[in-house]
Motif scaffolding. Structure first.
Motif, PDB file in Angstrom:
ATOM      1  N   ASP A  29       0.571  -3.743  11.844  1.00  0.00           N
ATOM      2  CA  ASP A  29       0.347  -3.091  10.554  1.00  0.00           C
ATOM      3  C   ASP A  29       1.347  -3.661   9.558  1.00  0.00           C
ATOM      4  O   ASP A  29       2.530  -3.317   9.565  1.00  0.00           O
ATOM      5  CB  ASP A  29       0.528  -1.568  10.677  1.00  0.00           C
ATOM      6  N   ALA A  30       0.862  -4.585   8.718  1.00  0.00           N
ATOM      7  CA  ALA A  30       1.704  -5.159   7.651  1.00  0.00           C
ATOM      8  C   ALA A  30       1.080  -4.795   6.311  1.00  0.00           C
ATOM      9  O   ALA A  30       1.055  -5.598   5.382  1.00  0.00           O
ATOM     10  CB  ALA A  30       1.817  -6.668   7.827  1.00  0.00           C
ATOM     11  N   THR A  31       0.546  -3.568   6.226  1.00  0.00           N
ATOM     12  CA  THR A  31      -0.171  -3.145   5.013  1.00  0.00           C
ATOM     13  C   THR A  31       0.774  -2.536   3.975  1.00  0.00           C
ATOM     14  O   THR A  31       0.336  -1.847   3.059  1.00  0.00           O
ATOM     15  CB  THR A  31      -1.303  -2.142   5.336  1.00  0.00           C
ATOM     16  N   ILE A  62      -3.288  -9.300  12.446  1.00  0.00           N
ATOM     17  CA  ILE A  62      -2.312  -8.795  11.468  1.00  0.00           C
ATOM     18  C   ILE A  62      -3.079  -8.265  10.260  1.00  0.00           C
ATOM     19  O   ILE A  62      -3.821  -9.013   9.610  1.00  0.00           O
ATOM     20  CB  ILE A  62      -1.329  -9.907  11.024  1.00  0.00           C
ATOM     21  N   ALA A  63      -2.896  -6.978   9.974  1.00  0.00           N
ATOM     22  CA  ALA A  63      -3.532  -6.377   8.792  1.00  0.00           C
ATOM     23  C   ALA A  63      -2.529  -6.409   7.653  1.00  0.00           C
ATOM     24  O   ALA A  63      -1.464  -5.793   7.743  1.00  0.00           O
ATOM     25  CB  ALA A  63      -3.949  -4.941   9.094  1.00  0.00           C
ATOM     26  N   GLY A  64      -2.847  -7.157   6.587  1.00  0.00           N
ATOM     27  CA  GLY A  64      -1.954  -7.246   5.422  1.00  0.00           C
ATOM     28  C   GLY A  64      -1.334  -8.624   5.301  1.00  0.00           C
ATOM     29  O   GLY A  64      -0.542  -9.019   6.152  1.00  0.00           O
ATOM     30  N   ALA A  65      -1.740  -9.357   4.239  1.00  0.00           N
ATOM     31  CA  ALA A  65      -1.200 -10.709   4.023  1.00  0.00           C
ATOM     32  C   ALA A  65      -0.184 -10.693   2.886  1.00  0.00           C
ATOM     33  O   ALA A  65      -0.185 -11.562   2.020  1.00  0.00           O
ATOM     34  CB  ALA A  65      -2.327 -11.703   3.736  1.00  0.00           C
ATOM     35  N   GLY A  66       0.690  -9.673   2.874  1.00  0.00           N
ATOM     36  CA  GLY A  66       1.842  -9.687   1.975  1.00  0.00           C
ATOM     37  C   GLY A  66       2.894 -10.612   2.571  1.00  0.00           C
ATOM     38  O   GLY A  66       2.631 -11.322   3.559  1.00  0.00           O
TER      39      GLY A  66
HETATM   40  C1  LIG Z   1       6.759  -2.068  -9.160  1.00  0.00           C
HETATM   41  C2  LIG Z   1       7.433  -2.794  -8.015  1.00  0.00           C
HETATM   42  C3  LIG Z   1       8.423  -3.724  -8.280  1.00  0.00           C
HETATM   43  C4  LIG Z   1       9.045  -4.398  -7.226  1.00  0.00           C
HETATM   44  N1  LIG Z   1      10.011  -5.309  -7.517  1.00  0.00           N
HETATM   45  C5  LIG Z   1      10.611  -6.005  -6.527  1.00  0.00           C
HETATM   46  C6  LIG Z   1      11.586  -6.992  -6.813  1.00  0.00           C
HETATM   47  O1  LIG Z   1      11.948  -7.231  -7.975  1.00  0.00           O
HETATM   48  N2  LIG Z   1      12.116  -7.688  -5.761  1.00  0.00           N
HETATM   49  C7  LIG Z   1      11.751  -7.449  -4.469  1.00  0.00           C
HETATM   50  O2  LIG Z   1      12.259  -8.105  -3.543  1.00  0.00           O
HETATM   51  N3  LIG Z   1      10.843  -6.492  -4.169  1.00  0.00           N
HETATM   52  C8  LIG Z   1      10.266  -5.772  -5.159  1.00  0.00           C
HETATM   53  N4  LIG Z   1       9.330  -4.816  -4.856  1.00  0.00           N
HETATM   54  C9  LIG Z   1       9.057  -4.505  -3.440  1.00  0.00           C
HETATM   55  C10 LIG Z   1       8.306  -5.624  -2.733  1.00  0.00           C
HETATM   56  O3  LIG Z   1       7.224  -6.076  -3.505  1.00  0.00           O
HETATM   57  C11 LIG Z   1       7.842  -5.175  -1.356  1.00  0.00           C
HETATM   58  O4  LIG Z   1       8.968  -4.651  -0.669  1.00  0.00           O
HETATM   59  C12 LIG Z   1       7.221  -6.303  -0.564  1.00  0.00           C
HETATM   60  O5  LIG Z   1       6.078  -6.803  -1.236  1.00  0.00           O
HETATM   61  C13 LIG Z   1       6.839  -5.805   0.835  1.00  0.00           C
HETATM   62  O6  LIG Z   1       6.133  -6.799   1.522  1.00  0.00           O
HETATM   63  P1  LIG Z   1       5.103  -6.363   2.687  1.00  0.00           P
HETATM   64  O7  LIG Z   1       4.475  -7.630   3.144  1.00  0.00           O
HETATM   65  O8  LIG Z   1       5.771  -5.494   3.670  1.00  0.00           O
HETATM   66  O9  LIG Z   1       4.021  -5.447   1.956  1.00  0.00           O
HETATM   67  P2  LIG Z   1       3.067  -5.751   0.710  1.00  0.00           P
HETATM   68  O10 LIG Z   1       3.614  -6.812  -0.155  1.00  0.00           O
HETATM   69  O11 LIG Z   1       2.760  -4.434   0.104  1.00  0.00           O
HETATM   70  O12 LIG Z   1       1.745  -6.339   1.388  1.00  0.00           O
HETATM   71  C14 LIG Z   1       0.815  -5.516   2.044  1.00  0.00           C
HETATM   72  C15 LIG Z   1      -0.533  -6.200   2.012  1.00  0.00           C
HETATM   73  O13 LIG Z   1      -1.454  -5.419   2.775  1.00  0.00           O
HETATM   74  C16 LIG Z   1      -2.705  -5.373   2.117  1.00  0.00           C
HETATM   75  N5  LIG Z   1      -3.387  -4.155   2.589  1.00  0.00           N
HETATM   76  C17 LIG Z   1      -3.114  -2.866   2.270  1.00  0.00           C
HETATM   77  N6  LIG Z   1      -3.918  -2.042   2.968  1.00  0.00           N
HETATM   78  C18 LIG Z   1      -4.700  -2.827   3.755  1.00  0.00           C
HETATM   79  C19 LIG Z   1      -5.703  -2.559   4.735  1.00  0.00           C
HETATM   80  N7  LIG Z   1      -6.072  -1.296   5.054  1.00  0.00           N
HETATM   81  N8  LIG Z   1      -6.291  -3.616   5.361  1.00  0.00           N
HETATM   82  C20 LIG Z   1      -5.931  -4.898   5.058  1.00  0.00           C
HETATM   83  N9  LIG Z   1      -4.987  -5.197   4.140  1.00  0.00           N
HETATM   84  C21 LIG Z   1      -4.357  -4.170   3.511  1.00  0.00           C
HETATM   85  C22 LIG Z   1      -2.347  -5.357   0.641  1.00  0.00           C
HETATM   86  O14 LIG Z   1      -3.419  -5.845  -0.153  1.00  0.00           O
HETATM   87  C23 LIG Z   1      -1.129  -6.284   0.601  1.00  0.00           C
HETATM   88  O15 LIG Z   1      -1.490  -7.631   0.333  1.00  0.00           O
HETATM   89  C24 LIG Z   1       8.688  -4.134  -5.885  1.00  0.00           C
HETATM   90  C25 LIG Z   1       7.678  -3.190  -5.616  1.00  0.00           C
HETATM   91  C26 LIG Z   1       7.065  -2.535  -6.662  1.00  0.00           C
HETATM   92  C27 LIG Z   1       6.005  -1.526  -6.355  1.00  0.00           C
END
Ligand SMILES: Cc1cc2nc3c(=O)[nH]c(=O)nc-3n(C[C@H](O)[C@H](O)[C@H](O)COP(=O)(O)OP(=O)(O)OC[C@H]3O[C@@H](n4cnc5c(N)ncnc54)[C@H](O)[C@@H]3O)c2cc1C
Length: 419
Positions: free
Chosen positions: A173-175, A25-29
């Motif tokens: 792809d969880a980036t 899994i790429a991306g620890a969001g």
């Molecule tokens: C300014 C702003 C305010 C927001 N406010 C809110 C809010 O109030 N409430 C809410 O629910 N949501 C909010 N969001 C949206 C929310 O943060 C995202 O929808 C959520 O974080 C998505 O989770 P995710 O795990 O899909 O992606 P992300 O949280 O983006 O995680 C992706 C991860 O992948 C990593 N990564 C990226 N590229 C690579 C790579 N090539 N290789 C390895 N790792 C990589 C990153 O470092 C990151 O840790 C906001 C977003 C922004 C930009």
């Protein structure tokens, strides 16, 4: 593993560092870490990598969400920075409106929602994944991938520039909005709509903090933020998150977000506060969510497949939901039924609900159109209507459950710009 707070937990990086794994899994969001935990708990060998060296840093998200999501995803107190039970809308112009949940419900009543500490959330999710047996490697960026037999080979670059390949049966792809492995969806079919946001974490006097506590405050109208909005959210006592965001409009020369934020801080008398952190980020989603969720052994998760909602600028709970949808299907695929994955886009669409696309279309109309006196007047009429007829709960339902039709049929024409 570079994060000392994660060191020593079972399933640490060494177990996977040079070998193959079932799922990379790429991306620890929120999406990637939650999926890793679910799979590892089922006995799958999972490697989770993130380009960040410390998951508590670069906490770009405002992280406001409804309380029902805190409960549904079992989020603990340690990730909840503040609770809120009301709304305050400032603007257009000098207008002020507020709604508080029914005080008669007493102190035991649940709040309407929470503002999370986004860094703490990521840290907690990763710790749970590691405790379940996930291998975690921080500071490793996924660069590209290629098909390899019935699996995938992924090129990673680590701290100091070291590169290596990892083979996995499945690759996720969880980036986030970067879509580092899936790439951009087909522009012509369903283009990405993007918005940017900047946010500062402020330290303020207790008396100032108190005036913003217990509620989410939004600054609305083109004199605050053309084509977007501003916000002031409470964090831990004495701390506020203040930010601005707006949708990108290639047809206009849009003012810089930092300038808009500075002006907003001056107008709110917050420009002398100590700035503890500055961060920002991008939200990008397609409106119809028709993009491919799978390319052979590669699957998309969370924001990488447009689960961020453009109307409210929020996606944490939807990212977590996407992992709840994908995990059982991926387990079936690992058990020899890869065809189960074909149902993933449909199941995820169903989970997000039929109002999803409608909310995206409303986001375009509402935010892109919010630029000038006529749009402000339209917004003022909509807000006056809500003030007269809606409770704080109703507003939450409208903004988080997208139940526009409840008023809706009255509010919709305003939102759609027909009045
Ligand atoms: C300014 C702003 C305010 C927001 N406010 C809110 C809010 O109030 N409430 C809410 O629910 N949501 C909010 N969001 C949206 C929310 O943060 C995202 O929808 C959520 O974080 C998505 O989770 P995710 O795990 O899909 O992606 P992300 O949280 O983006 O995680 C992706 C991860 O992948 C990593 N990564 C990226 N590229 C690579 C790579 N090539 N290789 C390895 N790792 C990589 C990153 O470092 C990151 O840790 C906001 C977003 C922004 C930009």
């Amino acid at each position: 593993m570079s994060d000392p707070a994660l060191a020593g937990l079972p399933g640490s990086a060494g177990a996977h560092s040079d070998g193959d794994c079932d799922v990379l899994i790429a991306g620890a969001g929120p999406a990637g870490a939650d999926l890793a935990r679910r799979l590892a708990e089922a006995g799958v060998s999972v490697l989770l990598v993130d380009s960040l060296l410390d998951l508590r840093r670069a906490a770009f998200s405002s992280a406001a969400l409804p309380w029902v999501a805190v409960r549904e995803h079992g989020l603990p107190d340690e990730v909840v920075a503040a609770r809120w039970s009301g709304w305050r809308l400032l603007g257009p112009g000098a207008d002020q409106r507020s709604w508080m949940a029914d005080a008669a419900a007493g102190p035991a009543a649940e709040p309407l929602g929470a503002v999370l500490d986004f860094g703490a959330l990521r840290q907690w999710l990763a710790q749970r994944a590691v405790a379940a047996g996930t291998g975690l490697e921080l500071g490793w960026r996924a660069l590209r991938w290629q098909a390899d037999g019935d699996g995938a080979r992924t090129r990673l670059r680590g701290p100091g520039g070291t590169e290596r390949w990892i083979r996995s049966r499945w690759l996720v792809d969880a980036t986030g909005q970067r879509r580092a492995l899936l790439g951009e969806p087909d522009r012509a079919a369903d283009p990405l709509v993007s918005g940017g946001g900047v946010e500062w974490l402020l330290q303020v006097d207790p008396a100032v903090w108190q005036t913003w506590a217990d509620r989410l405050s939004f600054l609305l109208g083109s004199d605050w933020v053309p084509q977007g909005y501003g916000w002031v959210f409470p964090m831990a006592p004495g701390q506020l998150k203040v930010g601005v965001c707006r949708l990108d409009d290639a047809t206009l020369q849009q003012p810089a977000l930092h300038g808009l934020l500075r002006r907003l801080l001056q107008r709110l008398d917050l420009d002398q506060a100590v700035v503890l952190d500055r961060h920002g980020g991008v939200i990008r989603s397609t409106i119809r969510r028709r993009e491919a969720h799978q390319q052979g052994p590669l699957l998309g998760l969370g924001d990488a497949v447009s689960t961020a909602n453009l109307l409210g600028g929020e996606g944490i709970r939807h990212a977590l939901s996407s992992s709840a949808v994908l995990a059982p299907l991926l387990l079936q695929a690992l058990a020899g039924q890869p065809a189960s994955l074909r149902t993933y886009p449909r199941r995820l669409r169903r989970r997000l609900g039929w109002r999803w696309s409608l909310s995206g279309r409303l986001a375009l109309r509402t935010w892109l159109g919010l630029d000038g006196a006529a749009a402000d007047a339209r917004l003022r009429r909509l807000l006056a209507g809500l003030e007269a007829s809606a409770s704080a709960d109703d507003l939450s339902t409208l903004l988080f459950n997208y139940r526009f039709e409840r008023y809706g049929l009255r509010a919709l024409p305003y939102l759609l710009g027909r009045r």
